[in-house]
Design an enzyme around this catalytic site. Structure first.
Site, short mmCIF file in Angstrom:
data_model
loop_
_atom_site.label_atom_id
_atom_site.label_comp_id
_atom_site.label_asym_id
_atom_site.label_seq_id
_atom_site.Cartn_x
_atom_site.Cartn_y
_atom_site.Cartn_z
N GLU A 1 23.93 30.62 59.12
CA GLU A 1 23.19 31.22 58.96
C GLU A 1 23.24 32.10 60.07
OE1 GLU A 1 22.61 34.14 55.89
OE2 GLU A 1 21.66 32.26 55.17
N HIS B 1 22.92 3.78 53.03
CA HIS B 1 23.61 2.88 52.24
C HIS B 1 24.65 3.35 51.90
CE1 HIS B 1 20.07 0.84 50.04
NE2 HIS B 1 19.64 1.76 50.25
N ARG C 1 29.27 38.10 48.08
CA ARG C 1 29.28 39.00 46.23
C ARG C 1 29.68 39.66 46.40
NH1 ARG C 1 24.44 39.78 51.18
NH2 ARG C 1 22.63 37.78 51.33
#
EC number: 5.1.3.42
Length: 311
Positions: free
Chosen positions: A198, A214, A294
């Site tokens: 951001e 792993h 948004r």
């Protein structure tokens, strides 16, 4: 932009001194929030609370009549959180809202929910000290825990040291893709990634130790068209060994106290991202695409939210 992280010690102090509503006993805890309003709830997981705790960062939520819901939306207009709160209120009336205003405060008023107000005029990611301090105060009262909330302030008093480390980190990251690893402090590794995304508009990723040992660790065994820069927030010997194996930059928590370390590491993430933004010549406070999504999200949920509000 004035660096808002320079004011964090004042933000923590203000949140310590602000009166909050009385909190009833908490049997189960649910946190609703997304983005900068959601990450405090993620970081709360580090504390391993003595009751069932669930974090929902989206519009889907599962609650029951025992659940105490903490709904956090800095703007007060976060569509996913509003929808999740309205859904929750169909099952439980035990809810607390943390916001600077907006639609969610109107909903809280309609349903007689306690509200903790945040200061207006900042980007959500900058108000972490307020939100997290209020969370600790809520759980201390509602769960009977005894976390020393003053340690959040104490954790960032060595600002100059954190500022120095952030400058080193930012200069090392530029031109590379940082991947932040941790075990105990995995939620703060995620915060690092978010802050870099951001504030610096720059790619960053995070992963969990020892899980990455792993699978992802093989990234570092062959030449790649990408230049990765591994960073490990070290909390135990296995983190240390993992960091050594991939020649990672190591961040060591400064304190024995978990709250001090949460405060200092979270501040370090913010400072690093702002330093990186300065090196890249971008404005940390400016958002370009997030406001667009948004708006689109609100349009998708507007009808459902309006219908639920009228129930």
């Amino acid at each position: 932009m004035n660096n808002p992280y320079e004011n964090w010690i004042n933000f923590f102090q203000e949140a310590l001194n602000t009166n909050i509503p009385s909190i009833e006993k908490i049997e189960e805890l649910v946190y609703l929030g997304i983005g900068g309003s959601g990450i405090p709830g993620r970081i709360l997981e580090i504390l391993e609370l003595p009751v069932k705790y669930q974090l929902f960062r989206g519009y889907k939520v599962k609650v029951n009549e025992k659940s105490t819901v903490i709904a956090v939306s800095y703007s007060g207009n976060t569509t996913e959180t509003i929808f999740a709160l309205l859904t929750s209120l169909k099952k439980t009336r035990k809810a607390i809202v943390i916001t600077s205003g907006g639609k969610i405060e109107e909903i809280a008023s309609k349903h007689n929910l306690p509200v903790i107000k945040l200061p207006k005029g900042l980007q959500t990611r900058f108000v972490f000290p307020y939100i997290f301090t209020y969370l600790i105060r809520i759980i201390n009262e509602g769960l009977g825990t005894n976390y020393n909330v003053n340690e959040l302030v104490e954790g960032i008093k060595d600002y100059s040291k954190l500022n120095e480390i952030s400058g080193i980190l930012a200069s090392q990251i530029i031109g590379k893709i940082p991947i932040i690893y941790s075990s105990t402090f995995l939620p703060i590794a995620e915060r690092f990634k978010q802050e870099i995304n951001e504030n610096a508009k720059y790619p960053a990723f995070y992963n969990e130790l020892p899980e990455a040992n792993h699978n992802e660790i093989e990234l570092y065994s062959y030449p790649s068209p990408y230049t990765f820069y591994p960073i490990v927030i070290v909390s135990d010997k296995l983190d240390e060994e993992s960091a050594n194996l991939i020649n990672a930059y190591k961040i060591y928590p400064l304190y024995q106290s978990i709250l001090k370390n949460i405060a200092s590491l979270t501040l370090l993430a913010g400072l690093t991202s702002v330093k990186l933004a300065m090196l890249l010549g971008v404005k940390p406070e400016q958002l370009n695409i997030i406001p667009k999504i948004r708006e689109k999200t609100f349009k998708l949920f507007e009808g459902d939210i309006n219908a639920d509000q009228n129930l």
